[in-house]
Design a protein around this motif. Sequence first.
Motif, PDB file in Angstrom:
ATOM      1  N   VAL A   1      17.491  39.734   1.099  1.00  0.00           N
ATOM      2  CA  VAL A   1      18.868  40.399   1.567  1.00  0.00           C
ATOM      3  C   VAL A   1      19.852  40.563   0.509  1.00  0.00           C
ATOM      4  CG1 VAL A   1      20.014  38.392   2.394  1.00  0.00           C
ATOM      5  CG2 VAL A   1      20.305  40.375   3.738  1.00  0.00           C
ATOM      6  N   CYS A   2      21.083  41.562   0.917  1.00  0.00           N
ATOM      7  CA  CYS A   2      21.818  41.486   0.068  1.00  0.00           C
ATOM      8  C   CYS A   2      22.722  40.296  -0.070  1.00  0.00           C
ATOM      9  CB  CYS A   2      22.968  42.647   0.665  1.00  0.00           C
ATOM     10  SG  CYS A   2      24.671  42.521   0.078  1.00  0.00           S
ATOM     11  N   LYS A   3      23.152  40.079  -1.562  1.00  0.00           N
ATOM     12  CA  LYS A   3      23.359  38.884  -1.657  1.00  0.00           C
ATOM     13  C   LYS A   3      25.112  38.601  -1.658  1.00  0.00           C
ATOM     14  CE  LYS A   3      19.622  38.645  -3.508  1.00  0.00           C
ATOM     15  NZ  LYS A   3      18.913  40.097  -3.102  1.00  0.00           N
ATOM     16  N   HIS A   4      25.893  39.841  -1.164  1.00  0.00           N
ATOM     17  CA  HIS A   4      27.140  39.663  -0.875  1.00  0.00           C
ATOM     18  C   HIS A   4      27.915  39.014  -1.991  1.00  0.00           C
ATOM     19  CE1 HIS A   4      26.922  41.596   3.065  1.00  0.00           C
ATOM     20  NE2 HIS A   4      25.646  40.886   3.012  1.00  0.00           N
ATOM     21  N   CYS A   5      27.821  39.407  -3.232  1.00  0.00           N
ATOM     22  CA  CYS A   5      28.308  38.956  -4.227  1.00  0.00           C
ATOM     23  C   CYS A   5      29.612  38.728  -4.451  1.00  0.00           C
ATOM     24  CB  CYS A   5      27.726  39.792  -5.724  1.00  0.00           C
ATOM     25  SG  CYS A   5      26.089  40.487  -5.552  1.00  0.00           S
ATOM     26  N   VAL A   6      30.044  37.826  -4.747  1.00  0.00           N
ATOM     27  CA  VAL A   6      31.714  37.414  -4.964  1.00  0.00           C
ATOM     28  C   VAL A   6      32.209  38.593  -6.051  1.00  0.00           C
ATOM     29  CG1 VAL A   6      33.403  35.998  -5.855  1.00  0.00           C
ATOM     30  CG2 VAL A   6      31.689  35.008  -4.202  1.00  0.00           C
ATOM     31  N   GLN A   7      31.511  38.748  -6.951  1.00  0.00           N
ATOM     32  CA  GLN A   7      31.692  39.959  -7.994  1.00  0.00           C
ATOM     33  C   GLN A   7      30.788  40.860  -7.698  1.00  0.00           C
ATOM     34  OE1 GLN A   7      31.740  37.832 -11.593  1.00  0.00           O
ATOM     35  NE2 GLN A   7      33.259  36.571 -11.079  1.00  0.00           N
ATOM     36  N   ALA A   8      30.923  42.019  -6.936  1.00  0.00           N
ATOM     37  CA  ALA A   8      29.685  42.920  -6.396  1.00  0.00           C
ATOM     38  C   ALA A   8      29.944  44.313  -7.425  1.00  0.00           C
ATOM     39  CB  ALA A   8      30.110  43.042  -5.180  1.00  0.00           C
ATOM     40  N   GLY A   9      28.665  44.324  -7.981  1.00  0.00           N
ATOM     41  CA  GLY A   9      28.630  45.814  -8.810  1.00  0.00           C
ATOM     42  C   GLY A   9      28.846  46.850  -7.992  1.00  0.00           C
ATOM     43  N   CYS A  10      28.212  46.967  -6.610  1.00  0.00           N
ATOM     44  CA  CYS A  10      28.326  48.020  -5.910  1.00  0.00           C
ATOM     45  C   CYS A  10      29.750  48.423  -5.503  1.00  0.00           C
ATOM     46  CB  CYS A  10      27.608  47.714  -4.623  1.00  0.00           C
ATOM     47  SG  CYS A  10      28.102  46.368  -3.791  1.00  0.00           S
ATOM     48  N   LEU A  11      30.527  47.519  -5.249  1.00  0.00           N
ATOM     49  CA  LEU A  11      32.029  47.561  -4.911  1.00  0.00           C
ATOM     50  C   LEU A  11      32.629  47.932  -6.071  1.00  0.00           C
ATOM     51  CD1 LEU A  11      33.672  44.910  -2.802  1.00  0.00           C
ATOM     52  CD2 LEU A  11      34.866  46.053  -4.615  1.00  0.00           C
TER      53      LEU A  11
ATOM     54  N   THR B   1      32.551  38.964   2.730  1.00  0.00           N
ATOM     55  CA  THR B   1      31.312  40.049   2.840  1.00  0.00           C
ATOM     56  C   THR B   1      31.615  41.318   2.293  1.00  0.00           C
ATOM     57  OG1 THR B   1      31.382  40.470   4.878  1.00  0.00           O
ATOM     58  CG2 THR B   1      30.525  38.406   4.525  1.00  0.00           C
ATOM     59  N   VAL B   2      30.552  41.850   1.666  1.00  0.00           N
ATOM     60  CA  VAL B   2      30.570  43.336   1.078  1.00  0.00           C
ATOM     61  C   VAL B   2      29.961  44.200   1.971  1.00  0.00           C
ATOM     62  CG1 VAL B   2      29.981  44.607  -0.964  1.00  0.00           C
ATOM     63  CG2 VAL B   2      30.407  42.223  -1.323  1.00  0.00           C
ATOM     64  N   VAL B   3      30.794  45.171   2.606  1.00  0.00           N
ATOM     65  CA  VAL B   3      30.396  46.352   3.301  1.00  0.00           C
ATOM     66  C   VAL B   3      30.530  47.661   3.069  1.00  0.00           C
ATOM     67  CG1 VAL B   3      30.558  47.065   5.778  1.00  0.00           C
ATOM     68  CG2 VAL B   3      30.624  44.451   5.459  1.00  0.00           C
TER      69      VAL B   3
ATOM     70  N   ALA C   1      24.184  50.560  -9.499  1.00  0.00           N
ATOM     71  CA  ALA C   1      24.963  49.272 -10.100  1.00  0.00           C
ATOM     72  C   ALA C   1      24.567  48.013  -9.471  1.00  0.00           C
ATOM     73  CB  ALA C   1      26.426  49.526  -9.465  1.00  0.00           C
ATOM     74  N   CYS C   2      23.849  47.999  -8.454  1.00  0.00           N
ATOM     75  CA  CYS C   2      23.486  46.574  -7.797  1.00  0.00           C
ATOM     76  C   CYS C   2      22.532  45.876  -8.582  1.00  0.00           C
ATOM     77  CB  CYS C   2      22.998  46.724  -6.593  1.00  0.00           C
ATOM     78  SG  CYS C   2      22.253  45.258  -5.801  1.00  0.00           S
ATOM     79  N   PRO C   3      22.614  44.804  -9.296  1.00  0.00           N
ATOM     80  CA  PRO C   3      21.795  44.035 -10.122  1.00  0.00           C
ATOM     81  C   PRO C   3      20.550  43.678  -9.286  1.00  0.00           C
ATOM     82  CG  PRO C   3      23.809  42.804 -10.056  1.00  0.00           C
ATOM     83  CD  PRO C   3      23.917  44.003  -8.740  1.00  0.00           C
ATOM     84  N   PHE C   4      20.556  43.723  -7.940  1.00  0.00           N
ATOM     85  CA  PHE C   4      19.406  43.297  -7.256  1.00  0.00           C
ATOM     86  C   PHE C   4      18.528  44.290  -6.418  1.00  0.00           C
ATOM     87  CE2 PHE C   4      22.864  40.109  -7.337  1.00  0.00           C
ATOM     88  CZ  PHE C   4      22.206  39.010  -7.757  1.00  0.00           C
ATOM     89  N   ASP C   5      18.974  45.317  -6.778  1.00  0.00           N
ATOM     90  CA  ASP C   5      18.157  46.570  -6.269  1.00  0.00           C
ATOM     91  C   ASP C   5      18.010  46.717  -4.766  1.00  0.00           C
ATOM     92  OD1 ASP C   5      16.451  48.793  -6.140  1.00  0.00           O
ATOM     93  OD2 ASP C   5      14.712  47.588  -6.184  1.00  0.00           O
ATOM     94  N   VAL C   6      19.254  46.534  -4.042  1.00  0.00           N
ATOM     95  CA  VAL C   6      19.462  46.351  -2.583  1.00  0.00           C
ATOM     96  C   VAL C   6      19.757  47.650  -1.844  1.00  0.00           C
ATOM     97  CG1 VAL C   6      20.972  45.568  -0.831  1.00  0.00           C
ATOM     98  CG2 VAL C   6      20.406  43.946  -2.611  1.00  0.00           C
ATOM     99  N   ILE C   7      20.417  48.275  -2.726  1.00  0.00           N
ATOM    100  CA  ILE C   7      20.975  49.615  -1.817  1.00  0.00           C
ATOM    101  C   ILE C   7      20.092  50.998  -2.078  1.00  0.00           C
ATOM    102  CG2 ILE C   7      22.932  51.061  -1.404  1.00  0.00           C
ATOM    103  CD1 ILE C   7      24.718  49.141  -2.693  1.00  0.00           C
ATOM    104  N   GLU C   8      19.990  51.568  -1.025  1.00  0.00           N
ATOM    105  CA  GLU C   8      19.499  53.144  -1.031  1.00  0.00           C
ATOM    106  C   GLU C   8      20.166  53.792  -0.011  1.00  0.00           C
ATOM    107  OE1 GLU C   8      18.016  55.538  -1.895  1.00  0.00           O
ATOM    108  OE2 GLU C   8      15.907  55.390  -2.445  1.00  0.00           O
TER     109      GLU C   8
ATOM    110  N   GLN D   1      23.232  52.477   2.349  1.00  0.00           N
ATOM    111  CA  GLN D   1      23.299  51.377   3.146  1.00  0.00           C
ATOM    112  C   GLN D   1      22.888  50.200   2.894  1.00  0.00           C
ATOM    113  OE1 GLN D   1      22.485  52.611   7.454  1.00  0.00           O
ATOM    114  NE2 GLN D   1      24.658  53.813   7.586  1.00  0.00           N
ATOM    115  N   LYS D   2      23.193  49.284   3.320  1.00  0.00           N
ATOM    116  CA  LYS D   2      22.617  47.839   3.198  1.00  0.00           C
ATOM    117  C   LYS D   2      23.128  46.903   4.193  1.00  0.00           C
ATOM    118  CE  LYS D   2      26.264  45.749   0.509  1.00  0.00           C
ATOM    119  NZ  LYS D   2      26.471  44.601   1.443  1.00  0.00           N
ATOM    120  N   CYS D   3      22.675  45.663   4.200  1.00  0.00           N
ATOM    121  CA  CYS D   3      22.931  44.437   5.006  1.00  0.00           C
ATOM    122  C   CYS D   3      24.635  44.545   5.066  1.00  0.00           C
ATOM    123  CB  CYS D   3      22.706  43.372   4.353  1.00  0.00           C
ATOM    124  SG  CYS D   3      23.335  41.879   5.253  1.00  0.00           S
TER     125      CYS D   3
HETATM  126  S1  SF4 Z   1      24.696  45.181  -2.965  1.00  0.00           S
HETATM  127 FE1  SF4 Z   1      23.811  44.474  -4.464  1.00  0.00          FE
HETATM  128  S2  SF4 Z   1      25.794  44.110  -5.700  1.00  0.00           S
HETATM  129 FE2  SF4 Z   1      26.426  44.673  -3.656  1.00  0.00          FE
HETATM  130  S3  SF4 Z   1      26.950  42.713  -2.733  1.00  0.00           S
HETATM  131 FE3  SF4 Z   1      24.937  43.289  -2.269  1.00  0.00          FE
HETATM  132  S4  SF4 Z   1      23.728  42.245  -4.029  1.00  0.00           S
HETATM  133 FE4  SF4 Z   1      25.616  42.348  -4.811  1.00  0.00          FE
END
Ligand code: SF4
Lengths: 327, 304, 869
Positions: free
Chosen positions: A125-135, A150-152, A167-174, A183-185
Amino acid sequence: MRLPNLLPPLYRPTPQQPGLEPRPPFPPLPATAPGLPSAPVVFQPGQPVGFFTDTTLCIGCKACEVACNQWNQLPAWHGGQNTLSGNSYDNTRQLDGTHWRHVKFIEQFDGDRRSTGRWLLMSDVCKHCVQAGCLEVCPTGAIIRTEFDTVVIQADACNGCRYCVTACPFDVIEINPVTNTAQKCTLCYDRLQVGLTPACAQACPTASIQFGPIQELRRRADQRVAELRAQNVPAYIYGDESMLGGLNAFFLLVDKPEVYGLPSNPRLPSRNQLPSWLWSGLSAVVVGLIGLLSFRKRRMDDLAAARPAGREQAPGPQPGPGKGVPQ
Amino acid sequence: MIRYNAAHWDWLVYLEMFVAGVAAGAYATATLLELFGRGRSPLARVAQLIPFPLMVLAGLLLTVDLARPERFWHMILQSETLRPMLKPWSPMSVGSWLVLLFPVFAFVSFVDALIGRGVFALGGWNQRQTLHGTLTGLLWAVVGSLLALAVASYSGVLLSTTNFGGWSDSPFIGALYVATAAVTGLGAVLLIGALTRQADAEDVVGLLRVGTGLICWQALVLAVFLLTLGLNGWAVFLSGISLLALLGAIVIGIVIPLVVRLAGRSLQPGTTALFAVLVLVGGFLLRYAIVIAPQASARIPGAS
Amino acid sequence: MYAGSLADADCIVIQGSNMAECHPVAFRWVMQAKLRGAKVIHVDPRFTRTSAVADIYAPIRAGSDIAFLGGLIRYMIEEKKYFHDYVVNYTNAATIINEEFRDTEDNDGVFSGLMEYTGDPINGFRAVYDNRTWQYARAPVGDQGRTAATAQSGEQPITSGPPGGEQTAPPKGPPYDALVQGLVPPPAQTDPTLQHPRCVFQIVRRHFARYTPEMVERVTGCPKEIFLQVAETLAANSGPDRTSSFCYAVAWTQHTYGVQMIGAAALLQLLLGNIGRPGGGIMALRGHATIQGSTDIPTLYHSIQGYMPAPSALRPHDTLEDYLKAETLGTGWWANTPKYMVSYLKSMYGDAATPENDFGYDWHPKITGDHSHMPMMVLMAEGKVQGMFCMGQNPATSLNGRLQRLALSKLKWLVVKDNFETETAAFWYASPEVKSGEWRPQDIQTEVFLFPSAQIAEMEGCFTNTQRLVQFHEKAVDPPGDCRSDAWFTHQLALRLKRLYANSTLPRDQGFRNLVWDYDYDPGQYPTDTRIQGEPDLRKVHREWQGFDSRTKQLVAGFTDLKDDGSTTCASWIYSGILTPDGQLRAASRQPDPENQPGSNLGWGFAWPANRRILYNRASARPDGQPWSERKRWVWWDAAQGRWVGHDVPDFPLTKAPDTPARPGATGLDAHSGADPFIMKADGKGWLFTPTGMVDGPLPTHYEAAESPILNPLYKQQNNPVHKYWDHPANQLAAPGDPRFPYVITTYRLTEHHLSGVMSRWLPWLAQLQPELFIELSPELAKEKGIQNLDWVQVSTPRGTIKAKALVTGRLRPLQVDGKTLHQVGMPWHWGYMGLVTGEVTNDLSALVADPNVSIHEGKTFVCNVEKA
Ligand code: SF4
Ligand SMILES: Nc1nc2c(c(=O)[nH]1)N[C@H]1C(S)=C(S)[C@@H](COP(=O)(O)OP(=O)(O)OC[C@H]3O[C@@H](n4cnc5c(=O)[nH]c(N)nc54)[C@H](O)[C@@H]3O)O[C@H]1N2
Ligand SMILES: Nc1nc2c(c(=O)[nH]1)N[C@H]1C(S)=C(S)[C@@H](COP(=O)(O)OP(=O)(O)OC[C@H]3O[C@@H](n4cnc5c(=O)[nH]c(N)nc54)[C@H](O)[C@@H]3O)O[C@H]1N2
Ligand code: SF4
Ligand code: SF4
Ligand code: SF4
Ligand code: SF4
Ligand SMILES: [Mo]
């Protein structure tokens, strides 16, 4: 035969049977065995919440995936007419704009099966990073950090530039092909706002997905790691504070991150930004110099040159109207 | 780590990067000519006509590339509050503003060039009274050129500021983009000059000399970029279609033009045009190679 | 036991089930136990999602479970790991068996009493057992148990009856006390030292002597060391203060000796003292929602209600008295049979049921043989069945699909009431036979009526789940359009039929005319918040379950109030107690125990009988009434109060002291002592050896499946001598070791789909998770056959050939069986030719062969060939 209707139209729950002792607590369990948390999670806005996903409790039932699709009304692959991936039991294949939860199946069996082998199951799932690349990179500000830490992605603000995807290091978004926005979690932002547990965690039958205040979850996670280590299971937490300031959706893993398709050292895209600007600047300066120098060289030549044909001399640029070019 | 999700930054994007680069380079070239053309360089006046239309095209390409084009303005204004939307730490946000501001300068210069040609006049601003050659005009052009180079840089910086293996493996894409922009912009000016036959010899000679220098610089930056990529980056760039494109860029955009320069010192418009076309094509191939490389395979290599 | 109790277990053996995939929610308790340090063991031919979280995974050849369990039984006896005090006091270990009894060990693998079958072939038998010689030694020889209500054989060579058979008939009832008294047998001979050569313990010891670890490895293919690991773990976690559970489902039932597999587990659990105790027992994981309910108040043909056999033309059931004589036990709880039977007849025929007309017994339909699904379909295929109602079933994709579709094509009319157009409803234009041109729709005369069904959320009602827990669920919304609940459909159908027969004078119609059908809402009672009209008043159905005074209509307190003289009415004695005295529905109650205390949750729903969670829970206390251990305290004798107390509803007469002696010659529970926990049994003991109830032998014995690639390594007898088989051109079997079909194939479920797939393949979110039919095979077999992952593969059996995609996985492995390498393949069976995602029908491969006790097919083990397509 006609019955006197003894039954009220609505059934009321009946009290516990009389004459029965309330059950005394179980014999004290070993401290390392908390059992499954079953009390409703309490949390307030302003308090960081997230997921502790204990992959050793996952049975790969995909209830989380389905619950997520259902709650968020995410379309299925080709309206459900998917193809067999051939990769174990994983046919949804990835996290993307329409798959916000994804259960991974990793088969580890050696040739003779002597060491029985493992089937690692993990709900990603999306990691909701405290330092979020996507954000960080989102140019429209569509991606926000909520009061729950959380990151929305705000679907109404996103214009689909896809920068977050890279930008997401975890390949979460499309991009979600239905909304045409990234969109993502959302960590069920809509449910959190009314005090509900996220749909996936609610659906998980084994508490592999545990939702709650981060502090509490980290406590539980450390306890579980210690417990497993005691049984010499090489368990560890992926996503503690040392990783991008902490992943608010973190995982208990028993093998290298790469085995689960996770980067061992995820980083922010911004790591390259300043150097890039500086080098670009330098490049610009060099470009400028090349231009200036070459032209100065040209002027020297002009002066040195004896009678150049065709053009009167002029002492450099002079104010006032330039002579129009000959028509 | 393998990535599954592509950015789908496709032809719209590398075409935009190329076009914007040309526009930026052309503007800088025009400024250069104006600086030393003593306000009378006919080529400068022609060059000033190039950037603005190209930037309009670039803007359109960017907008169309969005999954939600009707929301292009969200880059500039916050959709809820309509307050300005600027994130200095997001190259795309910065870039959006650059792509908005630079055309303003390009537009004025464009109009000035038209007025200079007597196409029309705006009261006091007429064929006799153009900015061209004036100090204001000069300052205007210089500031515009700085913006132009920034426009040329940002898309490269943007690519480096991601987590796609290849792009994020080197901080030199921006630098390379600047060099390429300058070369291709200059090429465009030369080409137009050659076609419209409005370039006087010295300007052409000068630009060719500048061009040679820029090509060498571009070659140098490209070398640094490739060398600093590292295993993961090489895997991405030195394979398949992107490798071909890279070789093409080097041969067509760097090697042959240099040969042409050294060989034909003579000044037939033909060789000039050839030189111009070569660097343009080379520049385009380079843009293509860099943008497409990490996305070429369905599965994108993640940041190492 | 009940699922929550698994959390109290110290070891859980999941064998015969893929619990994590098929019972994910109940599996929660397994995880709970695991988190508390319990050991989880999974015994399965495939490494599944259950194995993935198990501590020990034991591979096994499909169909060889009795060998594995037999090995465990032998280990526990030879290694002295059994729970001695429990075994001696609570089981029939000490009971001495009739000397004419011959065991398989000295009889080439068959028990004494085997004889040729001469009855109607539709019952599937070729041989049957006469169980006279299996009885307890007592003079004169009598019957110990009752015919298991689940015995679907349709015929029983031996009938229950008074000791010694002939005896002067007791006076006709009611009351039937004299009749019951007449059924009391003389006590059986016992040897508490367990030394007597013919005592059950010694017979069991000898019976399993040959199931050594080496033999287990040879027969099951499970490496000896893994087997021993299982045995040691199980032994280490059983005893006074530890308990272990077994979980099984249809991987134990779907065999020609499935009931014996479960019997073996029961035997083992009794030896280990794991029955009637928290965290102990055998968890029968049942399938469909409320399939438990459908056996309690049965849709089964052979049982009327509360596990009483349906009156049968093939048994001495001519009159009510005959029936009661045949089906009542003099001792044990079943001495109450007359009360339950008469109350049931009253609920059927109401005021028309009087002592004079035997309470309408003669009106009650009598079965004439095995009317279960498979024989019915065989008859249908022979054109002997006119029409069929198909509600909640999809036979076109079930066992031997080709034969079942052939059968459907012979019907005149077919009613399918379903949520979707199933393969069954569409067989006449979409089946493989039609696609292949074998059939032409216009030639098929079957008229198909498709009734849209309401879905679960669109109807209210009760579910009875796998732990006998009845839970009421409310209706969320009205069903759309013409969709109706099954209750509505059945009710309306009944009302119309009643009208049709109203004026019939034919004797055979009198039963139906007198049948009470009064489930309409009373005036003014009908719910106003619904568009749907004509639903029955389910609360009246609940009243029928609860039972009431036939005259005053006042609810009875529970089944102990039921009478055998017609003064009470009750449709299903085991459900009596579901209503509180003031008519509240216990099934609607929702009061869980506090957090992390799975407890007995007595406030949650209603578990029959009498809201009891663990059956035979008197066994959770020592003979003297005190808990075996603090850790496993559950129900115990409180001397001060003079009653049984605990966390659960005691499964024992509340005030019967532990030291109460048995009264020889007395009826019912008086014949048992205060230390006989198994109150349903005539002798109050748990049966290691089952003299009656099993039509295929008193002890589990390893046989090969009806189709097997090898000869039985243990006995001359290849397979269960009395298993059922229906001879039909479309139902041919491969001979043992047939080289054309060298591989063992098993079929099973995936979490992502439900059964024939109608509830999942139509749903995009589920369909995308497992979109295509596949066959799982080991890399070794794939290599041998040159098959790559995702290749199309042809799978063939004597019944048919289908195509599926290959899923090559290390989760399957070749086994060394009887010295040879044996390959197993596995296929889920969720696909069909209708729906969003389709695939070929796995069941076109399987055969109609069945267990003799319950007529369930052998879907879990047969043989096939695999080729790259
Ligand atoms: S989308 Fe990627 S970068 Fe953004 S919060 Fe989720 S895991 Fe982190
Ligand atoms: N998701 C899901 N859940 C379900 C169902 C469903 O369709 N989908 N169906 C419900 C129904 S109706 C039922 S009856 C239950 C069935 O529940 P289960 O019996 O647990 O399900 P199966 O998949 O039929 O079989 C379980 C396992 O038996 C193994 N097996 C096969 N042969 C043998 C054997 O001879 N010995 C042993 N020890 N194991 C063997 C198979 O490899 C398989 O992993 O599930 C219920 N729950
Ligand atoms: N090879 C092989 N064959 C097997 C098995 C196996 O393990 N292997 N398992 C066997 C077992 S255990 C079982 S239980 C059977 C199941 O076999 P079936 O019962 O024939 O198959 P289901 O798909 O369960 O059919 C249930 C139907 O009821 C419909 N339905 C759902 N809800 C309702 C409702 O409220 N009302 C009505 N009227 N209809 C409803 C569904 O849409 C579906 O069409 O398969 C057996 N077949
Ligand atoms: S795609 Fe949407 S969310 Fe992602 S960066 Fe662009 S605007 Fe932000
Ligand atoms: S939190 Fe909500 S959105 Fe995120 S995965 Fe779970 S269900 Fe989906
Ligand atoms: S719901 Fe829980 S157990 Fe099931 S797959 Fe998701 S995480 Fe695993
Ligand atoms: S599908 Fe229903 S019955 Fe089966 S596990 Fe899930 S909740 Fe339980
Ligand atoms: Mo089932």
